[in-house]
Design an enzyme around this catalytic site. Structure first.
Site, mmCIF file in Angstrom:
data_model
loop_
_atom_site.group_PDB
_atom_site.id
_atom_site.type_symbol
_atom_site.label_atom_id
_atom_site.label_comp_id
_atom_site.label_asym_id
_atom_site.label_seq_id
_atom_site.Cartn_x
_atom_site.Cartn_y
_atom_site.Cartn_z
ATOM 1 N N ASP A 1 2.486 -3.354 -2.883
ATOM 2 C CA ASP A 1 1.237 -3.126 -3.607
ATOM 3 C C ASP A 1 0.072 -3.040 -2.606
ATOM 4 O O ASP A 1 -1.026 -3.533 -2.859
ATOM 5 C CB ASP A 1 0.982 -4.231 -4.647
ATOM 6 C CG ASP A 1 -0.107 -3.833 -5.648
ATOM 7 O OD1 ASP A 1 -0.575 -2.685 -5.602
ATOM 8 O OD2 ASP A 1 -0.480 -4.695 -6.470
ATOM 9 N N HIS B 1 -0.998 2.014 -2.430
ATOM 10 C CA HIS B 1 -2.201 2.776 -2.786
ATOM 11 C C HIS B 1 -2.732 3.387 -1.495
ATOM 12 O O HIS B 1 -3.083 2.662 -0.567
ATOM 13 C CB HIS B 1 -3.248 1.855 -3.416
ATOM 14 C CG HIS B 1 -2.775 1.223 -4.692
ATOM 15 N ND1 HIS B 1 -2.993 1.784 -5.928
ATOM 16 C CD2 HIS B 1 -2.062 0.085 -4.929
ATOM 17 C CE1 HIS B 1 -2.445 1.029 -6.874
ATOM 18 N NE2 HIS B 1 -1.865 -0.022 -6.283
HETATM 19 ZN ZN LIG Z 1 -0.742 -2.779 -10.327
#
Ligand SMILES: [Zn+2]
Lengths: 317, 434
Positions: free
Chosen positions: B315, B74
């Site tokens: 992640d 992200h």
């Molecule tokens: Zn996720």
């Protein structure tokens, strides 16, 4: 032995000696509460902040009264008047409190662990007045104190906790404190309100109230939050009441000297029959009085007081 | 070459790494040798290459492999540039040895149309290849498909409603079916939101003790099962993101046996940590899916070693300290991972003999590229030189203050690790050097 902890966050982390010290100290204060003049000036000059992020008239007034009996200065902050509603973080709040040079913070918060968060970040002592569904150590202590007064001992005592155990910090603090002192503990409630792995905390599980009541020496009945039905945890309050309400009828199968407790506030007719609540075996009002004594003990010990304190009190009273 | 001067330099077109261990699984190579890079491409590979006047780097004791690729990060741009940007995330990637990342679409606004995909592509720097993942549904609302064809055409390498999984099974079916036309996978964050509800850690005795609401493994595994069945139904390709529990490993294992087009990733925190990391209300350990039990860690390790789990992604989820350092159940989920992944994987998988060095390279470089149809993933003469040179014996302590990422949220601060990127090369450009 001297009290050495800065904070009172839960009963799980306390030793048997520490719990006993709190209970013994509370006993001395309990005697004070029966005197005509109920104040002792032993916390004069200390400042205690009561921070209730969750409404609770009962616990907050009990803490406030305990502090006043010890003649401490108190400041009460509730979410409506504090900056919390304006988006101030708990960390900011902690820093501000630190800057005000206060001695103790009593905190009630809907997040489990919030008092621990605060305790890690401020030098002042922190008393947990209930965090999320985690712990309510002074309620646990006052329940145990009341049991000890009424039953004379905790070791070997069979204590039943009835109701919504999943969401109950009272249940957890009862279980931890009682197990440490050698009691047998069981819980009874609908399977949707008994949390996963409660057996690992040392509690036996009943789903039939009749069997549970037959087993118990003490019955501690939890308040049922009325919104549980909406969350799909219960079909109806009616069904809950039919299956788990502690009634006069059901108590016929219990031991004749069974002790009935409730941390309040009660939903009469839902989890407890009014006749049981007001009956001869109920010690619910004693719990309220004992609550003040236990909180006096907690505030006193965390402020650096010595135990036993009987001399100190006698001297100053 | 051990100085900062080399960083960012395209070495007059020429750089040779001498006598390193070259691991290139696709070409079945694991041997000592030299790598010569010229004009952004590999020009020679093998023993005792004539340096041809190239700047030489000593590779003794170091491993060279195709550049690491993190298929789940992200980057927070646009919307939360205070937490991470494409550039800062690329710097973190380079520092961690990654030459490519795939970034998730849950930005503000969401990456759900061609313009947003193009925006991310335009923000790419020479530090790292950044491949955007588009949203499955418009605005991640789970109601209507986003313009997936248009996004794929603009460079979206996959689609995902990461963080806001599709409750509508029929829409998931349509997404899998539709994506077949573009050959891209649907990356599924498996979480039945009705089951996870307001949980903040793994459900079980520890959550009961801590008084925190639990998230059962079934919330993940049931949706993983659904998505495997839908992949089988449609012939579409599903990639199960961040597998955290034993039950999901088993779901994926069975589906693979049946020939379903399913792949899966896990993250270092799911095999380096258990739910015990939450004790003390440690908000750095709050992540979604939550950290699980020892039994789950063992199953994840089993899944990694038998190939059920194809890749390791991070992640990487940057959060500002002000937002992260709050009450546990109010703390946003996620931790950053780009700069710790290689060390965690080497220490906890290779040193512990769960994976060989070659298998680790497959899971961190080869397989994610295969799943996302990306070039690279091998070291071959004539190909662009994207490679990671790492020191498997480097011992270091995680110090978040030294991170290139704009965020600091990691539960691994103070951990002693073995294995660290020594040099990262993207298209022949040295983007990190120790
Ligand atoms: Zn996720």
């Amino acid at each position: 032995m001297k009290w050495s902890r800065k904070d009172l966050l839960d009963l799980e982390s306390l030793s048997v000696e520490e719990i006993t010290m709190l209970l013994d100290t509370a006993r001395s204060f309990r005697e004070v509460l029966d005197r005509p003049i109920k104040k002792v000036p032993i916390l004069r000059g200390k400042t205690i902040v009561n921070m209730f992020f969750e409404p609770s008239t009962r616990t907050s007034s009990s803490f406030d009264m305990a502090a006043k009996r010890l003649m401490a200065d108190t400041v009460n902050i509730s979410p409506r008047t504090s900056a919390v509603t304006k988006g101030e973080t708990l960390l900011d709040t902690a820093r501000n409190l630190e800057a005000m040079r206060i001695d103790l913070v009593v905190i009630r918060h809907s997040s489990s662990g919030a008092p621990h968060f605060l305790a890690k970040r401020i030098k002042a002592g922190v008393v947990n007045a209930g965090d999320g569904q985690h712990a309510h150590p002074t309620q646990g202590l006052l329940d145990i104190f009341t049991m000890r007064e009424k039953r004379g001992r905790i070791e070997g005592l069979k204590v039943l906790i009835v109701g919504d155990v999943t969401h109950s910090r009272v249940a957890r603090s009862n279980i931890h404190g009682l197990k440490k002192l050698g009691a047998e503990v069981a819980v009874c409630g609908p399977s949707t309100l008994i949390p996963v792995g409660i057996e690992e905390l040392g509690a036996r599980v009943f789903h039939k109230i009749e069997e549970a009541l037959e087993w118990a020496d003490v019955v501690n009945i939890l308040r049922l939050q009325l919104e549980r039905q909406k969350k799909g945890l219960l079909p109806t309050l009616r069904e809950y009441s039919r299956m788990f309400c502690v009634t006069e009828e059901r108590l016929k199968a219990a031991k004749p000297d069974v002790t009935i407790m409730h941390p309040g506030p009660m939903n009469r007719g839902v989890e407890i029959d009014p006749r049981v609540a007001d009956g001869a075996r109920s010690v619910i009002l004693d719990q309220v009085t004992n609550g003040v004594a236990v909180r006096m003990a907690a505030l006193y010990l965390l402020s650096g007081g010595d135990a036993p304190l009987s001399e100190a009190i006698r001297k100053e009273a | 070459m051990t100085n900062q001067k080399a960083e960012g330099r395209r070495p007059s077109g020429r750089l040779v790494i001498r006598n390193c261990r070259i691991i290139d699984p696709l070409n079945k190579r694991d041997e000592a040798g030299d790598i010569l890079m010229e004009d952004g491409r590999i020009s020679a590979l093998g023993k005792d290459i004539a340096p041809n006047g190239a700047e030489a780097v000593k590779g003794d004791g170091l491993v060279a492999c195709p550049g690491l690729c993190d298929m789940h990060v992200h980057l927070r741009q646009p919307g939360r540039e205070d937490e991470e940007t494409v550039e800062s995330g690329s710097r973190a990637a380079a520092a961690g040895g990654f030459t490519a990342v795939a970034c998730m679409p849950n930005t503000q606004p969401v990456l759900d149309n061609r313009g947003m995909i193009e925006l991310i592509r335009s923000l790419e720097t020479p530090l790292c290849r950044v491949h955007p993942v588009g949203a499955i549904s418009k605005g991640l609302e789970g109601l209507e498909l986003a313009e997936i064809g248009d996004m794929a055409g603009a460079g979206a390498v996959a689609v995902s409603d990461d963080g806001r999984p599709l409750t509508d099974s029929n829409l998931m079916r349509r997404a899998l079916d539709y994506c077949r036309m573009f050959g891209i996978p649907v990356v599924s964050h498996c979480e039945d939101k009705f089951l996870s509800a307001d949980g903040s850690m793994n459900e079980g005795p520890l959550a009961t003790r801590l008084g925190l609401r639990g998230i059962p493994s079934a919330a993940e595994a049931s949706m993983a099962y659904r998505d495997c069945r839908l992949a089988a139904l449609t012939g579409g390709r599903v990639h199960i993101a961040h597998v955290s529990c034993a039950e999901t490993v088993e779901v994926v294992r069975q589906a693979k046996k049946q020939g379903v087009a399913v792949t899966a990733e896990t993250c270092p925190h799911y095999f380096c940590l258990t739910e015990e990391a939450v004790v003390g209300y440690n908000e750095a350990a709050r992540v979604n899916p939550p950290l699980r039990t020892k039994r789950d860690v063992e199953a994840i390790i089993g899944g990694l070693s038998d190939g059920t789990i194809d890749c390791i992604a991070t992640d990487h989820a940057p959060h500002s300290l002000e937002e992260k350092e709050v009450e546990f159940d109010a703390s946003p989920t996620g931790m950053i991972g780009l700069e710790t992944a290689l060390g965690l994987c080497w220490t906890h998988l290779v040193e512990k003999k769960v994976l060989t060095a070659r298998q680790l390279v497959e899971k961190m470089s080869v397989n994610p590229r295969r799943i996302l149809n990306l070039a690279g993933g091998s070291l071959e003469v004539g190909k662009e030189s994207d490679l990671t040179l790492f020191d498997p014996n480097a011992e270091w302590t995680v110090d978040p203050e030294k991170f290139k990422s704009l965020s600091r949220n990691t539960p691994f601060a103070g951990w002693k690790l073995k294995g660290r990127a020594a040099m990262t090369v993207v298209g022949g450009l040295v983007v990190k050097v120790d």
